[in-house]
Design a protein around this motif. Structure first.
Motif, short mmCIF file in Angstrom:
data_model
loop_
_atom_site.label_atom_id
_atom_site.label_comp_id
_atom_site.label_asym_id
_atom_site.label_seq_id
_atom_site.Cartn_x
_atom_site.Cartn_y
_atom_site.Cartn_z
N LEU A 161 20.31 -30.39 -25.80
CA LEU A 161 21.29 -30.86 -26.78
C LEU A 161 21.27 -29.97 -28.02
N LYS A 162 20.10 -29.68 -28.55
CA LYS A 162 20.00 -28.81 -29.74
C LYS A 162 20.63 -27.45 -29.46
N CYS A 163 20.31 -26.89 -28.32
CA CYS A 163 20.81 -25.56 -27.95
C CYS A 163 22.33 -25.56 -27.80
N GLU A 164 22.86 -26.54 -27.09
CA GLU A 164 24.31 -26.60 -26.88
C GLU A 164 25.07 -26.77 -28.20
N LEU A 165 24.57 -27.64 -29.07
CA LEU A 165 25.25 -27.83 -30.36
C LEU A 165 25.19 -26.57 -31.20
N LYS A 166 24.06 -25.90 -31.18
CA LYS A 166 23.92 -24.66 -31.94
C LYS A 166 24.82 -23.56 -31.35
N ASP A 167 24.76 -23.37 -30.03
CA ASP A 167 25.54 -22.32 -29.38
C ASP A 167 27.04 -22.50 -29.56
N ARG A 168 27.48 -23.74 -29.65
CA ARG A 168 28.91 -24.02 -29.81
C ARG A 168 29.30 -24.20 -31.28
N GLN A 169 28.35 -23.93 -32.16
CA GLN A 169 28.56 -24.00 -33.61
C GLN A 169 29.05 -25.38 -34.06
N LEU A 170 28.46 -26.41 -33.48
CA LEU A 170 28.78 -27.79 -33.85
C LEU A 170 27.72 -28.39 -34.76
N SER A 171 26.52 -27.81 -34.72
CA SER A 171 25.41 -28.29 -35.53
C SER A 171 25.36 -27.48 -36.82
N LEU A 172 25.08 -28.15 -37.92
CA LEU A 172 25.08 -27.50 -39.23
C LEU A 172 26.39 -26.76 -39.44
N ALA A 173 27.47 -27.47 -39.20
CA ALA A 173 28.81 -26.91 -39.27
C ALA A 173 29.74 -27.88 -39.97
N THR A 174 30.94 -27.40 -40.21
CA THR A 174 32.00 -28.26 -40.72
C THR A 174 33.16 -28.19 -39.74
N GLY A 175 34.13 -29.05 -39.92
CA GLY A 175 35.29 -29.06 -39.03
C GLY A 175 35.32 -30.31 -38.19
N PRO A 176 36.39 -30.49 -37.42
CA PRO A 176 36.61 -31.75 -36.70
C PRO A 176 35.59 -32.05 -35.61
N ALA A 177 34.88 -31.07 -35.11
CA ALA A 177 33.89 -31.30 -34.06
C ALA A 177 32.46 -31.24 -34.60
N ALA A 178 32.29 -31.12 -35.92
CA ALA A 178 30.95 -31.04 -36.51
C ALA A 178 30.14 -32.28 -36.14
N CYS A 179 28.91 -32.06 -35.72
CA CYS A 179 28.10 -33.13 -35.16
C CYS A 179 26.66 -33.03 -35.65
N TYR A 180 26.11 -34.16 -36.03
CA TYR A 180 24.70 -34.24 -36.40
C TYR A 180 23.96 -34.84 -35.22
N ARG A 181 22.70 -34.50 -35.06
CA ARG A 181 21.92 -35.01 -33.94
C ARG A 181 20.59 -35.53 -34.44
N THR A 182 20.12 -36.61 -33.81
CA THR A 182 18.85 -37.20 -34.18
C THR A 182 18.11 -37.65 -32.93
N LYS A 183 16.85 -37.24 -32.85
CA LYS A 183 15.96 -37.68 -31.77
C LYS A 183 15.32 -38.98 -32.23
N VAL A 184 15.38 -40.01 -31.39
CA VAL A 184 14.80 -41.30 -31.75
C VAL A 184 13.79 -41.74 -30.69
N GLY A 185 12.90 -42.63 -31.11
CA GLY A 185 11.87 -43.14 -30.21
C GLY A 185 12.27 -44.40 -29.48
N CYS A 186 13.31 -45.09 -29.97
CA CYS A 186 13.73 -46.31 -29.30
C CYS A 186 15.13 -46.73 -29.75
N LEU A 187 16.02 -46.92 -28.79
CA LEU A 187 17.34 -47.51 -29.04
C LEU A 187 17.40 -48.93 -28.48
N ARG A 188 16.25 -49.46 -28.06
CA ARG A 188 16.05 -50.84 -27.63
C ARG A 188 16.64 -51.17 -26.25
N VAL A 189 17.15 -50.20 -25.54
CA VAL A 189 17.63 -50.45 -24.18
C VAL A 189 16.46 -50.37 -23.21
N CYS A 190 15.62 -49.36 -23.37
CA CYS A 190 14.35 -49.22 -22.65
C CYS A 190 14.49 -49.16 -21.13
#
Length: 131
Positions: free
Chosen positions: A48-77
């Motif tokens: 995910l980090k690589c794809e967002l960086k390679d497509r210039q979506l991470s640390l970017a601006t514009g309509p497809a700009a996207c932030y990403r966060t790794k989490v330890g639990c979304l409670r679905v488990c």
């Protein structure tokens, strides 16, 4: 010791926080990712980090700009790695490294969620819907 608001604002500016249109959370919790294991979960995160960086979506601006966060639990488990995309609140299961490129292209770039991977939705209301 507390960090000053000025320092936090500078960090947020550097990370372009305030310019993103989507935020992707990927769960790497042990129970969630039991089927793929810790290595499989980390591989999904790395992809995910690589794809967002390679497509210039991470640390970017514009309509497809996207932030990403790794989490330890979304409670679905179960069925992980689980991913949720906000603000539309699209919840995906089985988001292994091999699925990430298609997800980034179709959902984030083209704006077409991948229906067969989605198990639920919980969109966040926008400001006009709250009034």
């Amino acid at each position: 010791m507390a960090v000053s608001n000025e320092k936090l604002t500078a960090i947020a500016d550097k990370l372009l926080i305030g310019h993103f249109h989507r935020h992707v959370f990927l769960c790497l919790g042990e129970a969630c990712c039991a089927e793929v294991g810790a290595d499989g979960a980390e591989a999904a995160w790395d992809k995910l980090k690589c794809e967002l960086k390679d497509r210039q979506l991470s640390l970017a601006t514009g309509p497809a700009a996207c932030y990403r966060t790794k989490v330890g639990c979304l409670r679905v488990c179960a069925g992980g790695p689980i991913m949720v995309v906000y603000p539309e609140g699209t919840w995906y299961s089985g988001m292994t490294a091999d699925r990430i490129p298609r997800f980034v292209q179709e959902h984030l770039v083209e704006g077409r969620p991948i229906e067969e991977w989605i198990f639920t939705r919980n969109p966040l209301p926008n400001d006009t819907e709250r009034e």
